[in-house]
Scaffold this motif. Sequence first.
Motif, PDB file in Angstrom:
ATOM      1  N   TYR A   1       0.911  -1.169   0.083  1.00 47.87           N
ATOM      2  CA  TYR A   1      -0.009   0.145  -0.028  1.00 47.87           C
ATOM      3  C   TYR A   1       0.829   1.178   0.119  1.00 47.87           C
ATOM      4  CZ  TYR A   1      -4.299  -2.712   0.099  1.00 47.87           C
ATOM      5  OH  TYR A   1      -5.308  -3.500  -0.111  1.00 47.87           O
TER       6      TYR A   1
ATOM      7  N   GLU B   1       3.965  -4.875  -9.014  1.00 43.01           N
ATOM      8  CA  GLU B   1       3.361  -6.266  -9.475  1.00 43.01           C
ATOM      9  C   GLU B   1       3.850  -7.327  -8.270  1.00 43.01           C
ATOM     10  OE1 GLU B   1       3.539  -7.208 -13.661  1.00 43.01           O
ATOM     11  OE2 GLU B   1       1.337  -6.750 -13.598  1.00 43.01           O
ATOM     12  N   PHE B   2       5.144  -7.248  -8.158  1.00 40.14           N
ATOM     13  CA  PHE B   2       5.387  -8.097  -7.282  1.00 40.14           C
ATOM     14  C   PHE B   2       5.050  -8.083  -5.790  1.00 40.14           C
ATOM     15  CE2 PHE B   2       8.690  -9.624  -3.806  1.00 40.14           C
ATOM     16  CZ  PHE B   2       9.204 -10.621  -4.517  1.00 40.14           C
TER      17      PHE B   2
ATOM     18  N   SER C   1       1.355  -9.313  -6.016  1.00 33.77           N
ATOM     19  CA  SER C   1       1.253 -10.817  -5.884  1.00 33.77           C
ATOM     20  C   SER C   1       1.329 -11.260  -4.506  1.00 33.77           C
ATOM     21  CB  SER C   1       2.112 -11.180  -6.861  1.00 33.77           C
ATOM     22  OG  SER C   1       2.349 -12.649  -6.636  1.00 33.77           O
ATOM     23  N   TYR C   2       2.320 -10.734  -3.708  1.00 29.65           N
ATOM     24  CA  TYR C   2       2.690 -11.244  -2.245  1.00 29.65           C
ATOM     25  C   TYR C   2       1.590 -10.733  -1.476  1.00 29.65           C
ATOM     26  CZ  TYR C   2       6.431 -14.349  -3.641  1.00 29.65           C
ATOM     27  OH  TYR C   2       6.883 -15.311  -4.075  1.00 29.65           O
ATOM     28  N   ARG C   3       1.011  -9.425  -1.645  1.00 29.43           N
ATOM     29  CA  ARG C   3       0.017  -9.062  -0.819  1.00 29.43           C
ATOM     30  C   ARG C   3      -1.251  -9.796  -0.930  1.00 29.43           C
ATOM     31  NH1 ARG C   3      -5.070  -7.190  -0.449  1.00 29.43           N
ATOM     32  NH2 ARG C   3      -5.073  -6.008  -2.560  1.00 29.43           N
ATOM     33  N   VAL C   4      -1.780 -10.290  -2.102  1.00 28.77           N
ATOM     34  CA  VAL C   4      -2.813 -11.138  -2.490  1.00 28.77           C
ATOM     35  C   VAL C   4      -2.312 -12.175  -1.631  1.00 28.77           C
ATOM     36  CG1 VAL C   4      -4.003 -12.433  -4.044  1.00 28.77           C
ATOM     37  CG2 VAL C   4      -3.506  -9.902  -4.240  1.00 28.77           C
ATOM     38  N   GLN C   5      -1.460 -12.982  -1.654  1.00 27.40           N
ATOM     39  CA  GLN C   5      -0.999 -13.922  -1.173  1.00 27.40           C
ATOM     40  C   GLN C   5      -1.051 -14.174   0.604  1.00 27.40           C
ATOM     41  OE1 GLN C   5       1.949 -16.511  -2.945  1.00 27.40           O
ATOM     42  NE2 GLN C   5       2.999 -16.967  -1.033  1.00 27.40           N
TER      43      GLN C   5
ATOM     44  N   TYR D   1      -4.791 -13.519   1.653  1.00 24.43           N
ATOM     45  CA  TYR D   1      -5.891 -14.340   1.358  1.00 24.43           C
ATOM     46  C   TYR D   1      -5.381 -15.880   1.171  1.00 24.43           C
ATOM     47  CZ  TYR D   1      -8.641 -10.543  -0.387  1.00 24.43           C
ATOM     48  OH  TYR D   1      -9.242  -9.290  -0.434  1.00 24.43           O
ATOM     49  N   PHE D   2      -4.232 -16.375   0.944  1.00 24.37           N
ATOM     50  CA  PHE D   2      -3.654 -17.809   0.823  1.00 24.37           C
ATOM     51  C   PHE D   2      -2.882 -17.995   2.240  1.00 24.37           C
ATOM     52  CE2 PHE D   2      -3.549 -16.709  -3.903  1.00 24.37           C
ATOM     53  CZ  PHE D   2      -4.872 -16.831  -3.975  1.00 24.37           C
TER      54      PHE D   2
END
Lengths: 128, 267
Positions: free
Chosen positions: A36, A85-86, A89-93, A96-97
């Motif tokens: 962010y 983008e890097f 990708s890891y923020r989503v991971q 959420y994952f």
Amino acid sequence: MITPFDILSEAKTLLDLPPETRTEARRRTIIGRCYYAAYKHLHSHDVAKGYRHSPGQNTGSHRSFLNHLKESDQPDVVKAIKVLEFLLSYRVQADYFLDIEIIDSLATDCWKRANFLMTRTLPATSSA
Amino acid sequence: MSAIAQPQSETNDLFNSIFHENAESLRLLYDGPRLKQYEWRLRILRKKQPNDVGVLVSLAAVLIMQGERDQAMPLLDAAWSLRSSATRPDYTALANVYIIVGNLDRARQLGQELIERFNIIDNSFTLRTLAALCFVVGDIPSLKKLSPLIAAINEFNAAEVYLSAINAYGLAPHIAEHQRLIHSAIQPAPCWYDLELYIDPEDGEWTICVKYAVRCDWEKAMNLEFKGTEVLMDYYKAQGIKPGPAAMFYNYMMVTIPPEESGRLES
């Protein structure tokens, strides 16, 4: 009002905690703060001039912002996109994952990349 | 249960641990002692089963993970020459290791042979792996062959998702060269790769993300990302195509494995 650097600073505060208290939940928080900070930094940068997200657009605001930046072929903007983008990708991971482990060095890597983007690749501009 | 592990059972355990369980989090790459232990066990297995493609490709993979690519290449060549005896998992694993070392021609051929040789593929893991493989090597004809095979068993159709993404950017004529350029730009750094395909939980869009693990510091890793993108942008400019959206139509990145965490010095 706080700035993106305040958000990045919070990530660093968490990153500097003793290793035994830098839990995986904190590492995930660090990655979120890094993303962010970088996103808001770019959003208020000169490179974002002209960007406007329409509510009716067929995609999320973060993705549409990235797509807007990809129209540029300026080397520094391209670098900024790759960093963002890097981090995305890891923020989503991270958010959420929960079954995919977030290791310590990844949180450090994310902070370094966000800091690199904000201080070296595209430092703050007058409109920021 | 026997107290002495049977070679085939041990081979399968190691193979699964290397290619499946650790794939997503890349956890094994950070665990130097475990990698060394796997290498040691696989070297013993190789003496017992010198022509087992699973053993050869597993040993090659753990060596590459440790940065010992020179030692791994003869093993890959041996596995390649013995592939007529390979199982489906051996085939996909061998193709994926060839992608890591940047030999897309062999990876593509393995994918094509796999589709031809095992005409009916009803294993969802194999299908997903194969679809990912075809995307990473830019093999549109194989993706098109795979799509009805997947549809026939009512499985999630990853091949269609990849084809849609490529077509949305009008890149079908360029995708093979696109992937070749990336792999040429980042060699010989990668020691692993993983393709993630997921729906973004926030905007509901498909996200394709290819992660290459590299043993170097974060700044070198970032430079490899930039280098690959610059090469692609130059290519698309020369083709008269708007460079940014085409060069970055999916996300590829370098994940850093700090040398101190792997127990090995950076080369």
